[in-house]
Design a protein around this motif. Structure first.
Motif, PDB file in Angstrom:
ATOM      1  N   ARG A 216       0.785  -1.188   0.034  1.00  0.00           N
ATOM      2  CA  ARG A 216       0.069   0.046   0.043  1.00  0.00           C
ATOM      3  C   ARG A 216       1.031   1.272  -0.039  1.00  0.00           C
ATOM      4  NH1 ARG A 216      -0.805  -2.013   5.429  1.00  0.00           N
ATOM      5  NH2 ARG A 216      -0.007  -0.479   6.858  1.00  0.00           N
ATOM      6  N   SER A 217       2.325   1.206  -0.033  1.00  0.00           N
ATOM      7  CA  SER A 217       3.042   2.501  -0.131  1.00  0.00           C
ATOM      8  C   SER A 217       3.250   2.622  -1.377  1.00  0.00           C
ATOM      9  CB  SER A 217       4.465   2.106   0.703  1.00  0.00           C
ATOM     10  OG  SER A 217       4.060   1.648   1.950  1.00  0.00           O
ATOM     11  N   ARG A 218       3.936   3.904  -1.613  1.00  0.00           N
ATOM     12  CA  ARG A 218       3.873   4.369  -2.910  1.00  0.00           C
ATOM     13  C   ARG A 218       5.440   4.680  -2.970  1.00  0.00           C
ATOM     14  NH1 ARG A 218      -0.188   7.966  -4.474  1.00  0.00           N
ATOM     15  NH2 ARG A 218       0.815   8.217  -6.397  1.00  0.00           N
ATOM     16  N   LEU A 219       6.236   4.221  -1.835  1.00  0.00           N
ATOM     17  CA  LEU A 219       7.660   4.644  -2.132  1.00  0.00           C
ATOM     18  C   LEU A 219       8.254   3.923  -0.791  1.00  0.00           C
ATOM     19  CD1 LEU A 219       9.844   6.420  -3.770  1.00  0.00           C
ATOM     20  CD2 LEU A 219       9.589   7.931  -1.875  1.00  0.00           C
ATOM     21  N   MET A 220       9.510   3.433  -0.964  1.00  0.00           N
ATOM     22  CA  MET A 220      10.336   2.794  -0.009  1.00  0.00           C
ATOM     23  C   MET A 220      11.605   3.884   0.115  1.00  0.00           C
ATOM     24  SD  MET A 220      12.052  -0.816   0.738  1.00  0.00           S
ATOM     25  CE  MET A 220      10.818  -1.532   1.134  1.00  0.00           C
ATOM     26  N   VAL A 221      11.920   3.936   1.653  1.00  0.00           N
ATOM     27  CA  VAL A 221      13.269   4.679   1.890  1.00  0.00           C
ATOM     28  C   VAL A 221      14.229   3.810   2.627  1.00  0.00           C
ATOM     29  CG1 VAL A 221      14.444   6.270   3.392  1.00  0.00           C
ATOM     30  CG2 VAL A 221      12.527   7.070   1.938  1.00  0.00           C
ATOM     31  N   ILE A 222      15.488   3.442   2.112  1.00  0.00           N
ATOM     32  CA  ILE A 222      16.183   2.546   2.640  1.00  0.00           C
ATOM     33  C   ILE A 222      17.439   3.719   2.999  1.00  0.00           C
ATOM     34  CG2 ILE A 222      17.840   0.617   2.315  1.00  0.00           C
ATOM     35  CD1 ILE A 222      15.978  -0.260   0.079  1.00  0.00           C
ATOM     36  N   SER A 223      17.706   3.860   4.229  1.00  0.00           N
ATOM     37  CA  SER A 223      18.587   4.958   4.688  1.00  0.00           C
ATOM     38  C   SER A 223      19.965   4.488   5.284  1.00  0.00           C
ATOM     39  CB  SER A 223      17.863   5.688   5.578  1.00  0.00           C
ATOM     40  OG  SER A 223      17.213   5.126   6.786  1.00  0.00           O
ATOM     41  N   SER A 224      20.104   3.195   5.228  1.00  0.00           N
ATOM     42  CA  SER A 224      21.341   2.692   5.921  1.00  0.00           C
ATOM     43  C   SER A 224      22.572   3.333   5.567  1.00  0.00           C
ATOM     44  CB  SER A 224      21.509   1.223   5.469  1.00  0.00           C
ATOM     45  OG  SER A 224      20.415   0.341   5.618  1.00  0.00           O
ATOM     46  N   VAL A 225      23.522   3.297   6.787  1.00  0.00           N
ATOM     47  CA  VAL A 225      24.889   3.574   6.454  1.00  0.00           C
ATOM     48  C   VAL A 225      25.913   2.476   6.099  1.00  0.00           C
ATOM     49  CG1 VAL A 225      24.502   5.607   8.279  1.00  0.00           C
ATOM     50  CG2 VAL A 225      25.571   3.356   9.020  1.00  0.00           C
ATOM     51  N   MET A 226      25.519   1.505   6.291  1.00  0.00           N
ATOM     52  CA  MET A 226      26.189   0.298   5.552  1.00  0.00           C
ATOM     53  C   MET A 226      25.208  -0.868   5.485  1.00  0.00           C
ATOM     54  SD  MET A 226      28.425  -1.292   8.870  1.00  0.00           S
ATOM     55  CE  MET A 226      29.143   0.280   9.377  1.00  0.00           C
ATOM     56  N   GLU A 227      25.453  -1.506   4.253  1.00  0.00           N
ATOM     57  CA  GLU A 227      24.676  -2.641   3.864  1.00  0.00           C
ATOM     58  C   GLU A 227      25.354  -3.809   3.103  1.00  0.00           C
ATOM     59  OE1 GLU A 227      21.734  -3.948   4.459  1.00  0.00           O
ATOM     60  OE2 GLU A 227      20.619  -2.312   5.086  1.00  0.00           O
ATOM     61  N   GLY A 228      25.272  -5.237   3.319  1.00  0.00           N
ATOM     62  CA  GLY A 228      25.863  -5.852   2.673  1.00  0.00           C
ATOM     63  C   GLY A 228      25.272  -6.409   1.470  1.00  0.00           C
ATOM     64  N   GLY A 229      24.013  -5.825   1.192  1.00  0.00           N
ATOM     65  CA  GLY A 229      23.131  -6.363   0.207  1.00  0.00           C
ATOM     66  C   GLY A 229      21.574  -6.630   0.807  1.00  0.00           C
ATOM     67  N   ALA A 230      21.125  -5.744   1.094  1.00  0.00           N
ATOM     68  CA  ALA A 230      19.801  -5.672   1.685  1.00  0.00           C
ATOM     69  C   ALA A 230      18.786  -6.616   0.784  1.00  0.00           C
ATOM     70  CB  ALA A 230      19.119  -4.264   2.115  1.00  0.00           C
ATOM     71  N   ASN A 231      18.072  -7.411   1.613  1.00  0.00           N
ATOM     72  CA  ASN A 231      17.012  -8.241   0.910  1.00  0.00           C
ATOM     73  C   ASN A 231      15.751  -7.360   0.588  1.00  0.00           C
ATOM     74  OD1 ASN A 231      15.114 -11.157   1.516  1.00  0.00           O
ATOM     75  ND2 ASN A 231      15.816 -10.683  -0.166  1.00  0.00           N
ATOM     76  N   VAL A 232      15.555  -6.300   1.401  1.00  0.00           N
ATOM     77  CA  VAL A 232      14.571  -5.311   1.243  1.00  0.00           C
ATOM     78  C   VAL A 232      14.453  -4.488  -0.050  1.00  0.00           C
ATOM     79  CG1 VAL A 232      15.411  -3.265   2.329  1.00  0.00           C
ATOM     80  CG2 VAL A 232      13.092  -3.768   2.397  1.00  0.00           C
ATOM     81  N   VAL A 233      15.922  -4.558  -0.942  1.00  0.00           N
ATOM     82  CA  VAL A 233      15.785  -4.120  -1.816  1.00  0.00           C
ATOM     83  C   VAL A 233      15.237  -4.868  -2.916  1.00  0.00           C
ATOM     84  CG1 VAL A 233      17.543  -3.247  -3.670  1.00  0.00           C
ATOM     85  CG2 VAL A 233      17.676  -2.495  -1.453  1.00  0.00           C
ATOM     86  N   SER A 234      15.550  -6.215  -2.726  1.00  0.00           N
ATOM     87  CA  SER A 234      14.932  -7.245  -3.641  1.00  0.00           C
ATOM     88  C   SER A 234      13.480  -7.260  -3.684  1.00  0.00           C
ATOM     89  CB  SER A 234      15.620  -8.542  -3.187  1.00  0.00           C
ATOM     90  OG  SER A 234      17.027  -8.729  -3.081  1.00  0.00           O
ATOM     91  N   GLU A 235      13.074  -7.075  -2.372  1.00  0.00           N
ATOM     92  CA  GLU A 235      11.383  -7.288  -2.210  1.00  0.00           C
ATOM     93  C   GLU A 235      10.872  -6.004  -2.885  1.00  0.00           C
ATOM     94  OE1 GLU A 235      11.519  -9.651   2.189  1.00  0.00           O
ATOM     95  OE2 GLU A 235      11.403  -7.301   2.129  1.00  0.00           O
ATOM     96  N   ALA A 236      11.489  -4.836  -2.610  1.00  0.00           N
ATOM     97  CA  ALA A 236      10.790  -3.470  -3.216  1.00  0.00           C
ATOM     98  C   ALA A 236      10.836  -3.536  -4.751  1.00  0.00           C
ATOM     99  CB  ALA A 236      11.787  -2.364  -2.633  1.00  0.00           C
ATOM    100  N   CYS A 237      12.012  -4.231  -5.510  1.00  0.00           N
ATOM    101  CA  CYS A 237      12.087  -4.183  -6.852  1.00  0.00           C
ATOM    102  C   CYS A 237      11.041  -5.351  -7.287  1.00  0.00           C
ATOM    103  CB  CYS A 237      13.576  -4.580  -7.270  1.00  0.00           C
ATOM    104  SG  CYS A 237      14.560  -3.287  -6.872  1.00  0.00           S
ATOM    105  N   ARG A 238      10.837  -6.357  -6.616  1.00  0.00           N
ATOM    106  CA  ARG A 238       9.834  -7.441  -7.237  1.00  0.00           C
ATOM    107  C   ARG A 238       8.507  -6.906  -6.954  1.00  0.00           C
ATOM    108  NH1 ARG A 238       9.702 -12.147  -9.646  1.00  0.00           N
ATOM    109  NH2 ARG A 238       9.266 -13.612  -7.844  1.00  0.00           N
ATOM    110  N   ALA A 239       8.294  -5.807  -5.927  1.00  0.00           N
ATOM    111  CA  ALA A 239       6.884  -5.415  -5.915  1.00  0.00           C
ATOM    112  C   ALA A 239       6.629  -4.083  -6.562  1.00  0.00           C
ATOM    113  CB  ALA A 239       6.879  -5.050  -4.322  1.00  0.00           C
ATOM    114  N   GLY A 240       7.813  -3.951  -7.548  1.00  0.00           N
ATOM    115  CA  GLY A 240       7.809  -2.381  -8.190  1.00  0.00           C
ATOM    116  C   GLY A 240       7.406  -1.250  -7.261  1.00  0.00           C
ATOM    117  N   LEU A 241       8.133  -1.325  -6.115  1.00  0.00           N
ATOM    118  CA  LEU A 241       8.078  -0.257  -5.196  1.00  0.00           C
ATOM    119  C   LEU A 241       9.171   0.766  -5.433  1.00  0.00           C
ATOM    120  CD1 LEU A 241       6.603   0.984  -2.940  1.00  0.00           C
ATOM    121  CD2 LEU A 241       8.010  -0.293  -1.514  1.00  0.00           C
ATOM    122  N   PRO A 242       9.100   1.866  -5.923  1.00  0.00           N
ATOM    123  CA  PRO A 242      10.223   2.982  -6.155  1.00  0.00           C
ATOM    124  C   PRO A 242      10.927   3.012  -4.856  1.00  0.00           C
ATOM    125  CG  PRO A 242       8.210   3.611  -7.240  1.00  0.00           C
ATOM    126  CD  PRO A 242       7.810   2.668  -6.539  1.00  0.00           C
TER     127      PRO A 242
END
Length: 327
Positions: A216-242
């Protein structure tokens, strides 16, 4: 083959690395292997040993290599391993890299941030995600989600702080789903919620509730200062969530250097500008959407399984060379 996967996160944990271990277990079982997910060294023999965390699992990796020198070992490099522990605890972290027959990195730019000597061992495995069907958006609001536990590495309140720099007529609301790692983080989230009418902290959500929030969101914010490869990025891309993402290697390694949605790390004013732009410019929001949609095919389970099996093949080949170098 019997494959053991070691993760410090216990059963039932919603930590990302527990989810990774269990997802890999399913993918490897589908490929015909027997898999055990453990939180400490097991006396049961195995054919391949995979350890999540170079630093946290260092003692286990060292003991396993000592007791089972014939078994191929794979070390999975997390964000804290790459961007913190190898610099603060270099001896243990890099020894785990050295002992491994193969290394797994979870985004495309990991090679740039590990010692040159280990790069030939590195295999990139992009974490996959299932599809999330979009839900009807609330036309009266422009809802933004932040999904991640409340801890220093995630900088989880940056989107909430950005709300203070939005125009008064903005329809933006920020919803944060995540478990606080300390009482201090809980107090900060509660205090921000009390003083910020645009912000709501939801606490830790289960997977269905998290999926519903993203849908139900229009946008996701990922504000990390370090990431090894966040799975939430994969989830957002698969959901078509900017996505609006902090400009760090872990995000660039998944979204690409040409992604148009990066903001300066810990800069809530810059983030507010991009949030407002996404709300008010359909062209910009479409641009972000088109980028994540184009990336979605790289985050399917079949691709992750293929890369994971490649890492296992490389570990087996390297271990044979290590044991019998003359061959």
């Amino acid at each position: 083959m019997h494959i053991q996967i070691l993760t410090p996160a216990p059963p039932g944990s919603r930590a990302g690395n527990r989810a990774t271990a269990e997802r890999w277990s399913r993918l490897l079982q589908k490929a015909g292997h027997r898999v055990s997910v453990v939180t400490e060294l097991s006396p049961e023999p195995c054919d391949v040993f995979i350890a999540l965390h170079a630093w946290r699992s260092h003692q286990a990796i060292r003991e396993f290599c000592r007791d089972h020198p014939e078994v191929p070992v794979i070390t999975v490099l997390t964000g804290t391993d790459i961007y913190h522990h190898q610099h603060v605890f270099p001896q243990d972290t890099r020894q785990s890299m050295a002992l491994a027959d193969a290394l797994i990195g979870l985004h495309h730019q990991v090679a740039d941030d590990i010692p040159d000597v280990f790069r030939s061992k590195l295999v990139t495995v992009l974490q996959s995600a299932g599809l999330i069907a979009p839900a009807e958006a609330d036309d009266g609001h422009f809802d933004i989600c932040v999904v991640g536990h409340l801890r220093d590495e995630k900088d989880p309140l940056r989107a909430a702080l950005a709300c203070h720099y939005l125009p008064e007529n903005s329809r933006i609301r920020v919803f944060n789903a995540g478990k606080p790692h300390t009482d201090g983080w809980q107090r900060m989230a509660e205090a921000e919620q009390a003083g910020n009418p645009r912000f709501q902290w939801l606490g830790e959500l289960d997977k269905p509730a998290t999926d519903a929030l993203m849908a139900r969101s229009r946008l996701m914010v990922i504000s990390s200062v370090m990431e090894g490869g966040a799975n939430v990025v994969s989830e957002a891309c698969r959901a078509g969530l900017p996505i609006l993402a902090s400009d760090i290697p872990g995000n660039r390694g998944l979204l690409g250097n040409d992604y148009p949605g990066y903001f300066r790390v810990k800069d809530e004013q810059h983030l507010a500008q991009l949030m407002s732009r996404a709300e008010t410019s359909p062209d910009y929001l479409s641009q972000l959407h088109n980028h994540v949609e184009a990336l979605a095919g790289g985050f399917v389970p079949e691709a992750e399984q293929t890369s994971l099996l490649l890492a296992i093949e490389q570990a087996i080949a390297n271990s044979r060379q290590r044991i019998s170098p003359e061959d």
